[in-house]
Design a protein around this motif. Structure first.
Motif, PDB file in Angstrom:
ATOM      1  N   SER A 183     -24.128 -28.320 -30.668  1.00 22.49           N
ATOM      2  CA  SER A 183     -24.785 -27.269 -29.894  1.00 22.49           C
ATOM      3  C   SER A 183     -23.772 -26.465 -29.072  1.00 22.49           C
ATOM      4  O   SER A 183     -23.826 -25.236 -29.013  1.00 22.49           O
ATOM      5  CB  SER A 183     -25.839 -27.898 -28.978  1.00 22.49           C
ATOM      6  OG  SER A 183     -26.563 -26.916 -28.283  1.00 22.49           O
ATOM      7  N   ILE A 184     -22.831 -27.168 -28.447  1.00 21.50           N
ATOM      8  CA  ILE A 184     -21.790 -26.488 -27.671  1.00 21.50           C
ATOM      9  C   ILE A 184     -20.873 -25.690 -28.603  1.00 21.50           C
ATOM     10  O   ILE A 184     -20.529 -24.532 -28.325  1.00 21.50           O
ATOM     11  CB  ILE A 184     -20.983 -27.506 -26.846  1.00 21.50           C
ATOM     12  CG1 ILE A 184     -21.870 -28.133 -25.767  1.00 21.50           C
ATOM     13  CG2 ILE A 184     -19.762 -26.848 -26.207  1.00 21.50           C
ATOM     14  CD1 ILE A 184     -21.241 -29.320 -25.058  1.00 21.50           C
ATOM     15  N   MET A 242     -25.045 -23.325 -19.735  1.00 18.70           N
ATOM     16  CA  MET A 242     -25.249 -24.669 -20.291  1.00 18.70           C
ATOM     17  C   MET A 242     -26.411 -25.345 -19.578  1.00 18.70           C
ATOM     18  O   MET A 242     -26.363 -25.559 -18.357  1.00 18.70           O
ATOM     19  CB  MET A 242     -23.974 -25.507 -20.150  1.00 18.70           C
ATOM     20  CG  MET A 242     -22.756 -24.889 -20.813  1.00 18.70           C
ATOM     21  SD  MET A 242     -21.276 -25.942 -20.685  1.00 18.70           S
ATOM     22  CE  MET A 242     -21.683 -27.222 -21.892  1.00 18.70           C
ATOM     23  N   VAL A 262     -26.085 -22.741 -24.284  1.00 19.11           N
ATOM     24  CA  VAL A 262     -26.314 -24.070 -24.868  1.00 19.11           C
ATOM     25  C   VAL A 262     -27.659 -24.529 -24.326  1.00 19.11           C
ATOM     26  O   VAL A 262     -27.789 -24.866 -23.152  1.00 19.11           O
ATOM     27  CB  VAL A 262     -25.206 -25.061 -24.466  1.00 19.11           C
ATOM     28  CG1 VAL A 262     -25.487 -26.434 -25.072  1.00 19.11           C
ATOM     29  CG2 VAL A 262     -23.839 -24.553 -24.895  1.00 19.11           C
TER      30      VAL A 262
END
Length: 238
Positions: A150-151, A164, A86
């Motif tokens: 996005s995640i 992340m 991410v």
């Protein structure tokens, strides 16, 4: 939590144009854990993540997955091994709908067409709020909604290793908590390994199993979240 290593930076030096940004760094992400990486702006945290994902080749050292040297491998090769990222700043296409972004993401990582709807449904079970804006252009979404997208896109590959990079940027603390809670729940349920780079230290520590601190391109501290409950200790490390 297992102690087996799934992803490791082994004495890597990484930079741009031959100039190092991070120097001789070693860090290990273990099976079934959330490892929180913190440090001031410019410490090299994002550079490290890009190298772990294969976007930036190290000038020296190795990146290992399950003990195997994957340093020459591309991001697509690492995605095939179960790594997803991410990125900082979300990296979504503002003119595309969320559904189109998901479809592109699955094509890029080679998810078979027959499996794609099942993958989308799985992500929507984890982040159900996305259902409300699947057909809207991503550029019309709020910052929190874009971060969910996005995640969600990263999760479509059913990764076992999730990188992340500062997911809290631009989000109110409550919104960040609402995003992190289902990710932590997923991690514990499926045994994911997550490397979380964060500036919102207090919230990130709540869902972390271990913490490492970077400063000026080097690792300077490793420990447990409870070791940093004292603000004085945090101030010393920063």
């Amino acid at each position: 939590m297992s102690t087996s290593e799934v992803l490791k930076a082994d004495a890597i030096t990484v930079g741009y144009g031959g100039r190092p940004v991070i120097n001789d760094i070693s860090v290990t992400l273990r099976n079934d854990e959330v490892l929180c990486l913190i440090g001031h702006n410019g410490a090299g945290k994002s550079t490290l993540l890009k190298s772990l994902f294969g976007l930036l080749p190290p000038l020296s050292g190795q990146v290992r997955i399950d003990g195997e040297d994957v340093t020459p491998q591309s991001p697509r090769d690492r995605a095939d091994r179960g790594v997803a990222m991410v990125p900082e700043g979300r990296g979504i296409f503002p003119s595309l709908t969320v559904r189109d972004i998901f479809t592109l993401g699955m094509r890029a990582t080679g998810v078979p067409k027959a499996e794609q709807q099942d993958r989308v449904d799985w992500v929507l079970d984890i982040l159900p709020a996305i259902r409300e804006f699947m057909l809207r252009p991503a550029g019309n979404l709020s910052g929190g909604q874009q971060q969910m997208v996005s995640i969600g896109r990263a999760l479509l590959n059913r990764p076992r290793i999730l990188l992340m990079d500062e997911p809290s940027i631009g989000l109110a603390p409550k919104l960040f908590q609402d995003l992190l809670a289902p990710i932590r729940e997923l991690q514990q349920r499926e045994g994911l390994s997550i490397l979380l780079v964060e500036q919102n230290v207090r919230e990130a520590l709540k869902i972390s199993d271990r913490v490492v601190v970077m400063k000026s391109g080097s690792m300077i501290w490793e420990g447990l979240p409870e070791d940093l409950q004292d603000n004085q200790k945090l101030m010393e490390l920063y």
